[in-house]
Design a protein around this motif. Sequence first.
Motif, mmCIF file in Angstrom:
data_model
loop_
_atom_site.group_PDB
_atom_site.id
_atom_site.type_symbol
_atom_site.label_atom_id
_atom_site.label_comp_id
_atom_site.label_asym_id
_atom_site.label_seq_id
_atom_site.Cartn_x
_atom_site.Cartn_y
_atom_site.Cartn_z
ATOM 1 N N HIS A 59 0.731 -0.929 0.359
ATOM 2 C CA HIS A 59 -0.318 -0.137 0.257
ATOM 3 C C HIS A 59 0.550 1.411 -0.182
ATOM 4 O O HIS A 59 1.552 1.160 0.537
ATOM 5 C CB HIS A 59 -1.585 0.139 1.345
ATOM 6 N N LYS A 60 0.299 2.251 -0.574
ATOM 7 C CA LYS A 60 0.972 3.671 -0.820
ATOM 8 C C LYS A 60 0.809 3.756 1.123
ATOM 9 O O LYS A 60 -0.143 4.033 1.943
ATOM 10 C CB LYS A 60 0.283 4.537 -1.028
ATOM 11 N N LYS A 61 2.446 4.481 1.464
ATOM 12 C CA LYS A 61 2.487 5.430 2.739
ATOM 13 C C LYS A 61 1.602 6.228 3.664
ATOM 14 O O LYS A 61 1.542 6.970 1.945
ATOM 15 C CB LYS A 61 3.942 5.357 3.215
ATOM 16 N N HIS A 62 1.671 6.447 4.519
ATOM 17 C CA HIS A 62 1.062 7.679 4.852
ATOM 18 C C HIS A 62 1.081 8.947 3.948
ATOM 19 O O HIS A 62 2.486 9.046 4.550
ATOM 20 C CB HIS A 62 0.283 8.087 6.293
ATOM 21 N N ILE A 63 0.461 10.012 4.232
ATOM 22 C CA ILE A 63 1.295 11.205 3.663
ATOM 23 C C ILE A 63 2.212 11.666 4.771
ATOM 24 O O ILE A 63 2.559 12.322 4.935
ATOM 25 C CB ILE A 63 0.266 12.704 3.417
ATOM 26 N N GLU B 254 10.623 -4.867 8.072
ATOM 27 C CA GLU B 254 10.130 -4.744 7.448
ATOM 28 C C GLU B 254 8.608 -3.960 6.870
ATOM 29 O O GLU B 254 7.748 -4.421 7.142
ATOM 30 C CB GLU B 254 10.121 -5.988 6.038
ATOM 31 N N SER B 255 8.762 -2.879 6.462
ATOM 32 C CA SER B 255 7.620 -1.727 5.813
ATOM 33 C C SER B 255 6.455 -2.186 5.702
ATOM 34 O O SER B 255 7.007 -3.133 4.015
ATOM 35 C CB SER B 255 8.185 -0.664 5.622
ATOM 36 N N ARG B 256 5.443 -2.605 5.424
ATOM 37 C CA ARG B 256 4.403 -3.124 4.144
ATOM 38 C C ARG B 256 3.871 -1.717 3.578
ATOM 39 O O ARG B 256 3.140 -2.483 3.126
ATOM 40 C CB ARG B 256 3.047 -3.451 5.002
ATOM 41 N N TYR B 257 4.284 -0.253 4.294
ATOM 42 C CA TYR B 257 3.383 0.298 2.879
ATOM 43 C C TYR B 257 5.060 0.406 1.660
ATOM 44 O O TYR B 257 4.493 1.153 0.863
ATOM 45 C CB TYR B 257 3.906 2.160 3.633
ATOM 46 N N ILE B 258 6.293 0.498 2.178
ATOM 47 C CA ILE B 258 7.169 0.682 1.353
ATOM 48 C C ILE B 258 8.066 -0.722 0.587
ATOM 49 O O ILE B 258 7.932 -1.061 1.681
ATOM 50 C CB ILE B 258 8.610 1.207 2.002
#
Length: 539
Positions: A6-10, A141-145
């Motif tokens: 997913h796209k990371k939060h702003i 490990e980031s699930r957004y990046i």
Amino acid sequence: SVSLPHKKHISIQRQLADLEKLADLSEGEFTSAESQNTDQHVAAGKKPCPLCPEEKFKACYSHKLHRHLQNLHWKVSVEFEGYRMCICHLPCRPVKPNLIGDQSSTKMGAHYHCIICSATITRRTDMIGHIKRHVNKGETESRYIAAPAPKSSHEVLKEADTDVQVLPNYSTPQKSDSYFNPKMKLNRQLIFCALAVLAEERNPLECLDAFGATGIMGLQWAKHLGNSVKVTINDFNENSVTMIQENCHLNKMKVMMNPKEEDDCDETMEEGEENVGIIDVTKMDANVIMHLRSFDFIHLDPFGTAVNYLDSAFRNVRNLGIVSVTSTDISSLYAKAQHVAQRHYSCNVVRTEYYKELAARIVVAAVARAAARCNKGIEVLLAVALEHFVLVVVRVLRGPSPADDSVKKIRYLIHCQWCEERIFQEGNMVEENPYRQLPCDCHGSMPGKTAVELGPLWSGSLFNTGFLRRMLFEAVQHGLDEIQPLVKTLICEAECTTLKQFSIHGPASQNKQEECGVFIKTPDTFIHHTYMHTPCGLC
């Protein structure tokens, strides 16, 4: 189908300039705005904050918005691997609504967005601790990046030809799921020798390590005792169970998650790679697995006291089996927290010169009471009280008569506070002057009450000499050099000797040893040792 990240939060950005781009601020826009008169700006030049709702921060000019982003959002951000998690005031985390008259208003709370698990955390200190827990568990490990997987943070340790991988902070149980304490090596070797002795009596043995953590103890059992033991490693923590499975594969062991799969091949093992043993790995509460299954050998090593698991351990343990208990709640056992000893063991204890022996007798008394509730008696094979733990190993004797005999050995101790003289109280009748039982005359020569009543404690023997000799033999056979001096000291304590030349096993005419009324054959092997007696406080 593979799910894309997913796209990371702003609110998660690398630089302040990236955060300003969200507000369409150019690099020179806010500097030029400061030199101009604010009256010359039109309403169209005002811009809102991308991380604040309109009711909290109204649209403003570029120079003011720049200071707002820098001072409110960027300065209090949390950094992790080059990214900054800025504080967010958007309606991502609504708090409890407040009723004002007939209207309800929902107040939005400030919070942070975790770059790893997407959780929303309100306080900055909590966010820092939240990230540290991810790092300690190896979850970086980031699930957004969409970034490459980081290097493994596991560290591989070796003990007794057994490799185990552990997580960071492996020696701190409060911060790591895979607790591994190198200082407990003597404890693990003592338990291994006790199991090896039992394996010589009958096999195959079904043995349980109820609190596996990294699985180091069960792996050593399976690796060195082979087909004579069927090892079950249990842990309630899911991360620990995963770590145990990985350590089994690291030591070329076959993992059996279901007892019915014993004859099936483990598909995770590489072709042509031989397994040296099969280990059953379970994820249950320790009380549950001991209620469901029967074992010949059970080891309990929870973090702290083991009293909550003793009833379950003795419920299904087989006759003439062995239960070993490691207690690490030394603050209560060594009389530093007397109220905790009263709460856990129903025992009155004070600090004495023989406090380690007192601790061992407290644990044995709790074990004997738990066994008696299941109509079983015990015979103490060994008791060791060291700096970090108290280890008690007992043999289980099934039947109400052995249970009654064991309970009769739980008595109170009369302790003189002046000269440290002590004696177990005789009988159950109330005496007019219990001081007469003490061999000292401190009560007559000193003012006030000179003695206290400690216990109830185990008043029987703390050692079985024949079992200790066979443990020493197994330690020599398996090359456990570090544990041999301690076992020799225990034999000296059991025999109350200071200098003795002995053989681990007697001559051929004495190759049968009697324990609990049962004759056990031993090999006709002679190994002679000469050593000095070193008191350990348990004599």
